[in-house]
Design an enzyme around this catalytic site. Structure first.
Site, short mmCIF file in Angstrom:
data_model
loop_
_atom_site.label_atom_id
_atom_site.label_comp_id
_atom_site.label_asym_id
_atom_site.label_seq_id
_atom_site.Cartn_x
_atom_site.Cartn_y
_atom_site.Cartn_z
N GLY A 1 -4.36 -6.74 -15.65
CA GLY A 1 -5.52 -6.22 -16.35
C GLY A 1 -5.33 -4.76 -16.74
O GLY A 1 -4.66 -4.00 -16.06
N HIS B 1 -9.36 -2.74 -8.21
CA HIS B 1 -10.44 -3.17 -9.10
C HIS B 1 -11.80 -2.83 -8.50
O HIS B 1 -12.83 -3.26 -9.02
CB HIS B 1 -10.38 -4.68 -9.33
N ASP C 1 -3.60 -13.49 -12.01
CA ASP C 1 -2.24 -13.08 -12.38
C ASP C 1 -1.22 -14.12 -11.92
O ASP C 1 -0.32 -14.51 -12.68
CB ASP C 1 -1.90 -11.72 -11.75
N HIS D 1 -5.60 0.33 -15.44
CA HIS D 1 -4.77 0.91 -14.38
C HIS D 1 -3.69 1.83 -14.95
O HIS D 1 -2.72 2.15 -14.25
CB HIS D 1 -4.11 -0.20 -13.57
#
Length: 333
Positions: free
Chosen positions: A54, A219, A110, A57
């Site tokens: 995602g 997250h 993932d 980051h």
């Protein structure tokens, strides 16, 4: 919510466009699906090292695409796994006869999506393998994972395997090296504030003025416990103890110490914390041979930090020192 964005639905695409303009000598961005690829890909006779996850980051993962590190990065939406077709596109853009290694952080989406892409690539005759990094010692499971989460150790894994691929190691050798790193690296983080995901428009969780989340996920997942805020000496000691005692690391070990900002912690505070960590490790008889300090695995604008230790030997040190040229990491040639 105050952010330098236009529409939350286009923030990743617009950010990737800017990344490509800023670093066109190193990488290119392909859209629909979105993939960040080395400018010179595919690299003949080289194992392709591919990672992703995602967005939110940064510089992980797109900032680590370039010679000596990743051949491609696959960005999903903010805090959302990339789709299998995007991972397939990265494999297609980078992978030749030498095969590819997928580096996957241990989050359920993932793992599933990268594994699906690897199976589809294998059906097309490509030798594609994957490793899962799970270096976070904070929790055994979280709302995002089955098992430990993949966090700061991902940067070290990408650098070392990328260096091995750059020098021409075989896929068997690069995969074995990746598993060696995964076995020797541990991390933990702490949050002082919550991040705000653009499409949500409000903080992911609430923290009182005098509280911190110890063992936070990247997250914003819950950690080990919510504790009263502490002075830096006590907080860094708490972080290091959790990491050192997990592997465990022992007197006489030589390590790489990675002190990471979660996005909102200034370098003034981060270097202060790093100095404390070096002192505490020395007191345990653990020698810091290599260091990395800065915002490399962020959680949007979260204030907080993480600490990662990698036990070093001659091979890992040599590969860490090998030249790298990416948007976020550069040394050597």
């Amino acid at each position: 919510m105050k952010k330098i964005i236009n529409d939350p639905s286009t923030v990743v695409a617009q950010s990737l466009r800017g990344l490509a303009l800023a670093h066109g000598d190193l990488l290119r961005v392909e859209q629909d699906p979105a993939v960040v690829v080395r400018a010179d890909a595919p690299v003949a006779d080289s194992v392709a090292v591919i990672s992703g996850g995602g967005s939110g980051h940064e510089p992980l993962h797109g900032g680590f695409v370039g010679p000596g590190m990743l051949h491609a990065a696959v960005p999903g939406a903010v805090f959302t796994s990339p789709t299998p077709d995007a991972v397939q596109a990265a494999v297609a853009a980078t992978t030749g006869d030498a095969g590819a290694l997928l580096i996957v952080k241990n989050y359920t989406g993932d793992v599933l999506n990268f594994e699906t892409a690897a199976e589809l690539a294998a059906a097309d005759g490509k030798d594609v393998r994957s490793v899962v990094i799970d270096d976070d010692v904070a929790v055994a499971d979280s709302t995002f994972t089955a098992g430990r989460r993949g966090v700061g150790g991902t940067v070290l894994l990408e650098k070392i395997t990328g260096a091995a691929a750059e020098r021409g190691d075989s896929l068997d050798a690069v995969e074995a090296l990746a598993r060696k790193v995964i076995g020797q690296v541990r991390s933990i983080g702490v949050a002082l504030t919550s991040p705000t995901v653009p499409h949500a428009g409000q903080p992911s969780f609430d923290l009182g003025d005098g509280e911190v989340e110890f063992g936070i996920g990247i997250h914003g997942e819950p950690g080990r416990e919510r504790i009263p805020a502490e002075p830096a000496d006590a907080l860094v000691e708490r972080l290091l103890a959790a990491v050192v005692e997990d592997l465990p690391y022992a007197e006489g070990d030589e390590v790489l110490l990675f002190t990471n900002s979660m996005g909102g912690t200034p370098l003034l505070e981060l270097y202060l914390a790093h100095g404390i960590a070096e002192r505490l490790l020395a007191e345990r008889g653990i020698t810091v041979r290599r260091r990395l300090v800065g915002p490399y695995v962020t959680s949007l604008e979260m204030q907080g930090m993480s600490v990662t230790l990698l036990r070093l030997d001659e091979e890992l040190t040599e590969l860490w020192d090998a030249p790298v040229r990416t948007a976020a990491l550069r040394w050597g040639r």
